[in-house]
Scaffold this motif. Structure first.
Motif, mmCIF file in Angstrom:
data_model
loop_
_atom_site.group_PDB
_atom_site.id
_atom_site.type_symbol
_atom_site.label_atom_id
_atom_site.label_comp_id
_atom_site.label_asym_id
_atom_site.label_seq_id
_atom_site.Cartn_x
_atom_site.Cartn_y
_atom_site.Cartn_z
ATOM 1 N N TRP A 1 14.852 50.382 11.392
ATOM 2 C CA TRP A 1 14.593 51.140 10.390
ATOM 3 C C TRP A 1 13.196 51.716 10.073
ATOM 4 O O TRP A 1 12.944 52.417 9.734
ATOM 5 C CB TRP A 1 15.402 51.343 9.206
ATOM 6 C CG TRP A 1 16.757 51.291 8.981
ATOM 7 C CD1 TRP A 1 17.661 53.003 9.663
ATOM 8 C CD2 TRP A 1 18.063 50.945 8.217
ATOM 9 N NE1 TRP A 1 19.296 52.869 9.630
ATOM 10 C CE2 TRP A 1 19.107 51.831 9.277
ATOM 11 C CE3 TRP A 1 17.576 50.210 7.290
ATOM 12 C CZ2 TRP A 1 20.511 51.414 8.315
ATOM 13 C CZ3 TRP A 1 19.589 49.698 7.010
ATOM 14 C CH2 TRP A 1 20.560 50.688 7.214
ATOM 15 N N SER B 1 10.890 54.343 12.217
ATOM 16 C CA SER B 1 10.791 56.153 11.650
ATOM 17 C C SER B 1 10.486 55.736 9.841
ATOM 18 O O SER B 1 10.535 57.165 10.205
ATOM 19 C CB SER B 1 12.308 56.416 12.554
ATOM 20 O OG SER B 1 13.438 56.061 11.830
ATOM 21 N N ARG B 2 10.956 55.024 8.910
ATOM 22 C CA ARG B 2 11.083 55.531 8.096
ATOM 23 C C ARG B 2 10.086 54.063 7.236
ATOM 24 O O ARG B 2 10.353 52.871 7.852
ATOM 25 C CB ARG B 2 12.107 56.490 7.704
ATOM 26 C CG ARG B 2 13.219 55.339 7.356
ATOM 27 C CD ARG B 2 14.205 55.162 7.130
ATOM 28 N NE ARG B 2 15.453 56.219 8.375
ATOM 29 C CZ ARG B 2 15.111 57.796 8.170
ATOM 30 N NH1 ARG B 2 14.188 58.246 7.521
ATOM 31 N NH2 ARG B 2 15.666 58.686 8.804
ATOM 32 N N ASN C 1 21.208 56.656 10.397
ATOM 33 C CA ASN C 1 20.390 57.504 11.253
ATOM 34 C C ASN C 1 20.847 58.730 11.529
ATOM 35 O O ASN C 1 19.919 59.791 10.932
ATOM 36 C CB ASN C 1 19.913 56.941 12.433
ATOM 37 C CG ASN C 1 19.173 55.364 12.283
ATOM 38 O OD1 ASN C 1 18.859 55.004 11.563
ATOM 39 N ND2 ASN C 1 19.535 55.119 13.527
ATOM 40 N N ARG C 2 22.335 59.262 12.108
ATOM 41 C CA ARG C 2 22.668 60.739 12.025
ATOM 42 C C ARG C 2 22.367 61.392 10.490
ATOM 43 O O ARG C 2 22.220 62.475 10.278
ATOM 44 C CB ARG C 2 23.838 61.053 12.360
ATOM 45 C CG ARG C 2 24.283 62.612 12.605
ATOM 46 C CD ARG C 2 25.668 62.602 13.545
ATOM 47 N NE ARG C 2 26.737 61.779 12.290
ATOM 48 C CZ ARG C 2 26.522 62.246 10.920
ATOM 49 N NH1 ARG C 2 26.117 63.125 10.670
ATOM 50 N NH2 ARG C 2 27.896 61.153 10.338
ATOM 51 N N ASP D 1 18.491 61.359 8.826
ATOM 52 C CA ASP D 1 18.292 63.392 10.320
ATOM 53 C C ASP D 1 18.676 64.556 9.496
ATOM 54 O O ASP D 1 18.166 65.312 9.333
ATOM 55 C CB ASP D 1 18.518 62.819 11.415
ATOM 56 C CG ASP D 1 17.446 61.417 11.783
ATOM 57 O OD1 ASP D 1 16.407 61.233 11.617
ATOM 58 O OD2 ASP D 1 18.180 61.285 13.425
ATOM 59 N N GLU D 2 19.922 64.106 9.428
ATOM 60 C CA GLU D 2 20.146 65.654 8.655
ATOM 61 C C GLU D 2 20.047 66.357 7.012
ATOM 62 O O GLU D 2 20.281 66.662 6.976
ATOM 63 C CB GLU D 2 21.575 66.196 8.595
ATOM 64 C CG GLU D 2 22.453 65.666 10.250
ATOM 65 C CD GLU D 2 24.092 65.594 10.179
ATOM 66 O OE1 GLU D 2 24.593 65.309 9.347
ATOM 67 O OE2 GLU D 2 25.069 65.526 11.770
ATOM 68 N N SER E 1 16.904 64.340 5.757
ATOM 69 C CA SER E 1 15.742 64.613 5.330
ATOM 70 C C SER E 1 14.736 66.147 5.994
ATOM 71 O O SER E 1 15.131 66.644 6.881
ATOM 72 C CB SER E 1 14.888 63.541 6.652
ATOM 73 O OG SER E 1 15.354 62.524 6.286
#
Length: 259
Positions: A37, A40-41, A252-253, A256-257, A259
Motif C-alpha cells: 500500500w 501509492s498512499r 485497492n479497487r 481508487d473509486e 479517492s
C-alpha cells in the motif's frame, strides 16, 4: 484519557489509510500489506490498547478504543482518513465512523458485523495462560504449550506473534495485556459504540468459510452501514492472510473509486 497508541507511519501525501488489527493481533501482522500500500498512499497501522507495543490499561470498550484512535489522528494532524479494520478492529473503525463521521473518508470492514457475538475464545485464553505459566525459552516450546489447548497450528502461529524475548528472564514472554483483555472480554464481544448509521462509502469484505458475516446478518449490517458494498473471498476469518492478493485487489479497487 486516551491511550497513546504505538503505530507505524509510512509518511506520504494525501488522505492516509489507517489499518486496525483484530483481537490479539498487532500492526506487525499487516507489514506485508503495508509494504504494498505504501507504494501509492500513506499508511498508518496501529497497535490498539493492550496489544503490540501499546500501553496496558483497563477497559476494552469500543468508545474508549475509538477515542484512542481519534487522539492518534489528532497528534498526527490527520483530519480525515480511510479506515480499515479487521474483526475487533472492524468494530473499532465502525465506532469511529459513528462517533466522528466527519473524520472518515471511507470505511473498510474486514469480516465482522456491527453486532454482539458469543464467547468463543476460551481455548485461546487457556493456551495463552499456559504460555505464561510455562515460561518457554524457544518458539518450539511455546508451540507445544499452546497445543495443549489450541489444536489449529495456523492459530498457534498467529498467537505466537505476541511473544517477545525477555532478556532478564532469558526466555519468551507475552507482550499483550492479557489480564486487561480477558477481564473486559464482554466489551470486546459487544456491539460497536455509537448510534445510527454511517452513510459514507463503505466496503465489507468477508470470508466464505467464516461465520462472522453470514447472509442472515446482512439486513442488520445494512442498517448500520447502508452504503456497504459486499465482497466475499474464498477464505476463513483471517481472509487478509489467506487471500492476500485478492484482499489487496478488493481494497485497492475500492480506494481508487472513492479517492
Amino acid at each position: 484519557m486516551p491511550v497513546a497508541l504505538n503505530h507505524i507511519d509510512t509518511g506520504g501525501e494525501g488522505v492516509p489509510l489507517v489499518v486496525v488489527h483484530g483481537l490479539l493481533g498487532s500492526a506487525d501482522n499487516w507489514r506485508s500489506h503495508i509494504k504494498k500500500w505504501r507504494e501509492s498512499r500513506r499508511v498508518i497501522a496501529v497497535d490498539l490498547r493492550n496489544h503490540g507495543r501499546s500501553p496496558h490499561v483497563e477497559g476494552m470498550g469500543y468508545e474508549a478504543m475509538a477515542e484512542d484512535l481519534l487522539a492518534l489522528l489528532d497528534r498526527l494532524d490527520v483530519q480525515k482518513a480511510h479506515l480499515l479494520g479487521h474483526s475487533m478492529g472492524g468494530k473499532v473503525v465502525i465506532s469511529v465512523a459513528r462517533l466522528a463521521p466527519s473524520r472518515v473518508a471511507s470505511l473498510i470492514v474486514a469480516d465482522i458485523a456491527p453486532r454482539a457475538y458469543g464467547h468463543d475464545h476460551d481455548s485461546i485464553f487457556a493456551g495463552l495462560r499456559r504460555l505464561e505459566r510455562g515460561a518457554p525459552t524457544t518458539r518450539g516450546e511455546a508451540d507445544a504449550l499452546l497445543a495443549e489447548h489450541v489444536d489449529e497450528r495456523p492459530t498457534r502461529l498467529f498467537l505466537a506473534t505476541n511473544l517477545e524475548r525477555d532478556e532478564q528472564a532469558e526466555g519468551l514472554r507475552l507482550r499483550i495485556g492479557l489480564d486487561e483483555i480477558e477481564g473486559d472480554y464482554d466489551a470486546i464481544m459487544a456491539e460497536p459504540a455509537g448510534e445510527g448509521a454511517f452513510t459514507g462509502p463503505t466496503l465489507v469484505v468477508r470470508g466464505s468459510r467464516s461465520r462472522y458475516v453470514t447472509d442472515e446478518m446482512l439486513p442488520a449490517l445494512r442498517e448500520v452501514l447502508p452504503e456497504a458494498e459486499l465482497v466475499t473471498l474464498e477464505a476463513g476469518h483471517w481472509l487478509h492472510a489467506e487471500q492476500p492478493e485478492a484482499f489487496q485487489a478488493a481494497v485497492n479497487r475500492f480506494l481508487d473509486e472513492v479517492s
